[in-house]
Motif scaffolding. Structure first.
Motif, PDB file in Angstrom:
ATOM      1  N   MET A   1     -13.169   2.816  -0.902  1.00 41.01           N
ATOM      2  CA  MET A   1     -11.719   2.676  -0.829  1.00 41.01           C
ATOM      3  C   MET A   1     -11.162   2.470  -2.249  1.00 41.01           C
ATOM      4  O   MET A   1     -11.658   1.635  -3.002  1.00 41.01           O
ATOM      5  N   ASP A   2     -10.128   3.192  -2.591  1.00 43.58           N
ATOM      6  CA  ASP A   2      -9.512   3.055  -3.911  1.00 43.58           C
ATOM      7  C   ASP A   2      -8.486   1.923  -3.861  1.00 43.58           C
ATOM      8  O   ASP A   2      -7.316   2.122  -3.490  1.00 43.58           O
ATOM      9  N   GLU A   3      -8.961   0.701  -4.271  1.00 41.88           N
ATOM     10  CA  GLU A   3      -8.086  -0.461  -4.183  1.00 41.88           C
ATOM     11  C   GLU A   3      -6.885  -0.333  -5.110  1.00 41.88           C
ATOM     12  O   GLU A   3      -5.803  -0.871  -4.818  1.00 41.88           O
ATOM     13  N   HIS A   4      -7.074   0.347  -6.256  1.00 40.55           N
ATOM     14  CA  HIS A   4      -5.966   0.459  -7.201  1.00 40.55           C
ATOM     15  C   HIS A   4      -4.785   1.200  -6.602  1.00 40.55           C
ATOM     16  O   HIS A   4      -3.632   0.991  -7.002  1.00 40.55           O
ATOM     17  N   ILE A   5      -5.035   2.074  -5.622  1.00 42.89           N
ATOM     18  CA  ILE A   5      -3.936   2.812  -4.979  1.00 42.89           C
ATOM     19  C   ILE A   5      -3.031   1.830  -4.230  1.00 42.89           C
ATOM     20  O   ILE A   5      -1.792   1.927  -4.284  1.00 42.89           O
ATOM     21  N   ILE A   6      -3.651   0.863  -3.520  1.00 43.79           N
ATOM     22  CA  ILE A   6      -2.879  -0.137  -2.782  1.00 43.79           C
ATOM     23  C   ILE A   6      -2.100  -1.017  -3.756  1.00 43.79           C
ATOM     24  O   ILE A   6      -0.920  -1.315  -3.551  1.00 43.79           O
ATOM     25  N   LEU A   7      -2.768  -1.421  -4.858  1.00 43.48           N
ATOM     26  CA  LEU A   7      -2.121  -2.279  -5.848  1.00 43.48           C
ATOM     27  C   LEU A   7      -0.957  -1.562  -6.522  1.00 43.48           C
ATOM     28  O   LEU A   7       0.112  -2.138  -6.744  1.00 43.48           O
ATOM     29  N   ASP A   8      -1.193  -0.291  -6.874  1.00 46.57           N
ATOM     30  CA  ASP A   8      -0.136   0.493  -7.511  1.00 46.57           C
ATOM     31  C   ASP A   8       1.064   0.663  -6.573  1.00 46.57           C
ATOM     32  O   ASP A   8       2.220   0.607  -6.990  1.00 46.57           O
ATOM     33  N   TRP A   9       0.765   0.888  -5.292  1.00 48.55           N
ATOM     34  CA  TRP A   9       1.855   1.069  -4.311  1.00 48.55           C
ATOM     35  C   TRP A   9       2.695  -0.196  -4.221  1.00 48.55           C
ATOM     36  O   TRP A   9       3.930  -0.145  -4.207  1.00 48.55           O
ATOM     37  N   LYS A  10       2.010  -1.358  -4.171  1.00 52.77           N
ATOM     38  CA  LYS A  10       2.737  -2.621  -4.062  1.00 52.77           C
ATOM     39  C   LYS A  10       3.593  -2.856  -5.303  1.00 52.77           C
ATOM     40  O   LYS A  10       4.736  -3.339  -5.222  1.00 52.77           O
ATOM     41  N   GLU A  11       3.057  -2.511  -6.479  1.00 59.64           N
ATOM     42  CA  GLU A  11       3.789  -2.692  -7.733  1.00 59.64           C
ATOM     43  C   GLU A  11       5.073  -1.871  -7.723  1.00 59.64           C
ATOM     44  O   GLU A  11       6.133  -2.321  -8.184  1.00 59.64           O
ATOM     45  N   ALA A  12       4.990  -0.706  -7.136  1.00 67.87           N
ATOM     46  CA  ALA A  12       6.149   0.186  -7.095  1.00 67.87           C
ATOM     47  C   ALA A  12       7.110  -0.155  -5.958  1.00 67.87           C
ATOM     48  O   ALA A  12       8.259   0.311  -5.945  1.00 67.87           O
ATOM     49  N   ASN A  13       6.648  -0.937  -4.996  1.00 70.91           N
ATOM     50  CA  ASN A  13       7.461  -1.248  -3.814  1.00 70.91           C
ATOM     51  C   ASN A  13       7.505  -2.753  -3.557  1.00 70.91           C
ATOM     52  O   ASN A  13       7.421  -3.219  -2.413  1.00 70.91           O
ATOM     53  N   ALA A  14       7.642  -3.518  -4.629  1.00 66.07           N
ATOM     54  CA  ALA A  14       7.586  -4.981  -4.526  1.00 66.07           C
ATOM     55  C   ALA A  14       8.675  -5.533  -3.610  1.00 66.07           C
ATOM     56  O   ALA A  14       8.433  -6.439  -2.800  1.00 66.07           O
ATOM     57  N   GLU A  15       9.881  -4.984  -3.733  1.00 66.93           N
ATOM     58  CA  GLU A  15      11.002  -5.492  -2.915  1.00 66.93           C
ATOM     59  C   GLU A  15      10.773  -5.200  -1.432  1.00 66.93           C
ATOM     60  O   GLU A  15      11.003  -6.053  -0.563  1.00 66.93           O
ATOM     61  N   LEU A  16      10.289  -4.018  -1.131  1.00 61.67           N
ATOM     62  CA  LEU A  16      10.008  -3.634   0.252  1.00 61.67           C
ATOM     63  C   LEU A  16       8.925  -4.538   0.842  1.00 61.67           C
ATOM     64  O   LEU A  16       9.038  -5.012   1.979  1.00 61.67           O
ATOM     65  N   TYR A  17       7.864  -4.789   0.040  1.00 57.04           N
ATOM     66  CA  TYR A  17       6.781  -5.643   0.530  1.00 57.04           C
ATOM     67  C   TYR A  17       7.260  -7.075   0.753  1.00 57.04           C
ATOM     68  O   TYR A  17       6.883  -7.731   1.728  1.00 57.04           O
ATOM     69  N   SER A  18       8.100  -7.558  -0.165  1.00 55.58           N
ATOM     70  CA  SER A  18       8.612  -8.922  -0.052  1.00 55.58           C
ATOM     71  C   SER A  18       9.366  -9.114   1.261  1.00 55.58           C
ATOM     72  O   SER A  18       9.228 -10.142   1.943  1.00 55.58           O
ATOM     73  N   LYS A  19      10.161  -8.108   1.626  1.00 60.10           N
ATOM     74  CA  LYS A  19      10.909  -8.193   2.888  1.00 60.10           C
ATOM     75  C   LYS A  19       9.953  -8.159   4.082  1.00 60.10           C
ATOM     76  O   LYS A  19      10.119  -8.901   5.070  1.00 60.10           O
ATOM     77  N   PHE A  20       8.937  -7.291   4.033  1.00 59.87           N
ATOM     78  CA  PHE A  20       7.934  -7.204   5.113  1.00 59.87           C
ATOM     79  C   PHE A  20       7.276  -8.567   5.325  1.00 59.87           C
ATOM     80  O   PHE A  20       7.166  -9.062   6.443  1.00 59.87           O
TER      81      PHE A  20
END
Length: 462
Positions: free
Chosen positions: A1-20
């Motif tokens: 599993m490419d963990e950096h893909i998940i980390l990169d996605w979160k970095e780019a979508n921090a506001e969306l994740y915070s609301k989730f």
């Protein structure tokens, strides 16, 4: 599993994740009943997403996070990405498990699980007790009386369950909750919670209820349950399959003033001075519903309820009943007494008299084809003092139709009732439809039949 893909996605979508994360953890803190309502109405999207995603990747002993993250990368689904990051990098697994275990220990959760378990057991038991062979489609009050006459022990079980409720046994309430859920089409437990939620301020169901023309959500459902035509599909199916509890319940309500007894039990349980307001609110709405339904659909009279008021001490129960009665139109009650033929006869002579009555009916029908014999038979029983109380002819006519369906007894009874009244009258005056000769013949036949009945009971009579 490419963990950096998940980390990169979160970095780019921090506001969306915070609301989730905020929405999810807010839902996890809410009471069980509110969580159920929110999920069913689509108002708990993050929690709903968690459930669906974890179910999709769950195995017998665990769930596969790697498989879940692969799904997120392949589909690009934002909520799946959020869940993967939450589980892997934000202690989500520990938080979810902790919440599940903590909630499982809460009294409310335990009560709900016990209630669901009771519901399943009661449902299965009732299904098991129903007969596979369906009954006649003619559902009426005589059907209920016949069932009661043939199933005294099962009816006694029902009344025992009711009496035990005064001593804290919740079986009566659990059984009736089961039938309310099914018969009022509440769509299971979630629907029942919605109905209850409409009684209390502070939620959207209460706000919706304020816009309804009827401020009591239970009343409409109960009236639907007790339509005189019994056209509710669920009720009809259970009655046709002779559900024992439901037969007992309807018999109790219609023939033994069950609504009055239920109101007394509810007031005993819910309207005590030291009860919390939410319990009193349920009690008040339930009693209002019973009064409205009993008068509108079960033909109780306002006089019956006023008698309850007289016996009640001053307080919530008395006030609730008096207020509810002001809103209901008075009814005269059932004018016709509904009894089986066996219930009209002296208990010790029932088998003998039933045989003798059928013999008279059969012989007459073969020769005359008319129903006039019913007037002669009833006059014979009354003159021979072979009934256990005073009854009018109509009660007897309905009882004969129920007992002997194969003899084609007409629904109409005007002629036979007039004939009976003429036979029993001391004079021949006042009846223009029946001649003096017919009356004289009727009296003679009634006397002959009376002697045959008495002889059947006591062969020594000459």
């Amino acid at each position: 599993m490419d963990e950096h893909i998940i980390l990169d996605w979160k970095e780019a979508n921090a506001e969306l994740y915070s609301k989730f994360k905020h929405d999810l953890e807010e839902q996890l803190q809410k009471p069980y009943h509110q969580t159920i309502l929110n999920i069913s109405d689509g108002n708990a999207e993050p929690l709903q997403s968690v459930v669906l995603n974890l179910t999709a990747v769950a195995s017998k002993d665990d769930f596969d996070i790697e498989k879940l993250c692969s799904k997120a990368i392949e589909t690009g689904d934002t909520t799946t990405y959020c869940l993967c990051y939450y589980l892997l990098y934000d202690s989500g697994t520990e938080k979810l498990l902790k919440t599940i275990f903590e909630k499982a220990e809460e009294p409310e959760a335990q009560e709900m699980m016990e209630a669901v378990g009771d519901y399943k057991r009661l449902y299965n038991r009732n299904r098991h007790q129903e007969t596979a062979e369906i009954t006649s489609d003619a559902l009426n009050l005589m059907t209920l009386r016949r069932w009661h006459y043939d199933h005294r022990e099962q009816y006694a079980e029902f009344t025992t369950i009711f009496q035990n409720a005064y001593n804290g046994d919740m079986t009566f309430f659990k059984y009736n909750t089961l039938f309310l859920i099914e018969m009022l089409s509440f769509v299971g437990v979630k629907g029942m919670i919605k109905i209850v939620a409409r009684l209390f301020p502070g939620n959207k169901y209460y706000e919706q209820g304020l816009m309804d023309t009827d401020d009591n959500p239970l009343k409409h459902g109960l009236k639907e349950m007790f339509k005189s035509s019994l056209d509710n599909d669920v009720i009809r199916e259970k009655l046709l399959h002779r559900n024992p509890y439901l037969y007992s319940f309807y018999y109790w309500i219609i023939f033994e003033n069950g609504f009055l007894h239920a109101a007394d039990l509810i007031s005993h349980k819910f309207l005590k001075k030291d009860n919390p307001n939410w319990e009193k609110q349920i009690g008040r709405k339930a009693i209002e519903s019973l009064i409205g339904t009993s008068i509108d659909k079960a033909y109780y009279s306002k006089t019956k309820w006023k008698e309850v008021v007289k016996k009640s001490e001053k307080g919530d129960t008395r006030q609730v009943i008096e207020t509810a009665l002001l809103e209901e139109k008075g009814r005269r009650g059932r004018m016709i007494t509904i009894l089986l033929l066996e219930e009209m006869l002296p208990t010790e002579y029932v088998p003998i008299l039933i045989i003798a009555i059928e013999k008279e009916l059969s012989e007459w029908k073969q020769a005359e084809k008319s129903d006039t014999i019913l007037a002669y038979i009833f006059a014979a029983l009354v003159k021979g003092e072979l009934t256990n109380d005073e009854y009018n002819y109509r009660t007897f006519h309905f009882a004969m139709r129920e007992k002997f369906p194969n003899y084609n007894i007409n629904k109409g009874f005007d002629w036979t009732e007039a004939t009976y009244n003429a036979i029993m009258s001391e004079t021949n005056d006042g009846n223009i439809n029946i001649s003096a000769a017919q009356i004289q013949r009727g009296r003679k036949l009634a006397t002959d039949i009376k002697l045959r009945f008495l002889s059947a009971i006591n062969p020594n009579i000459k």
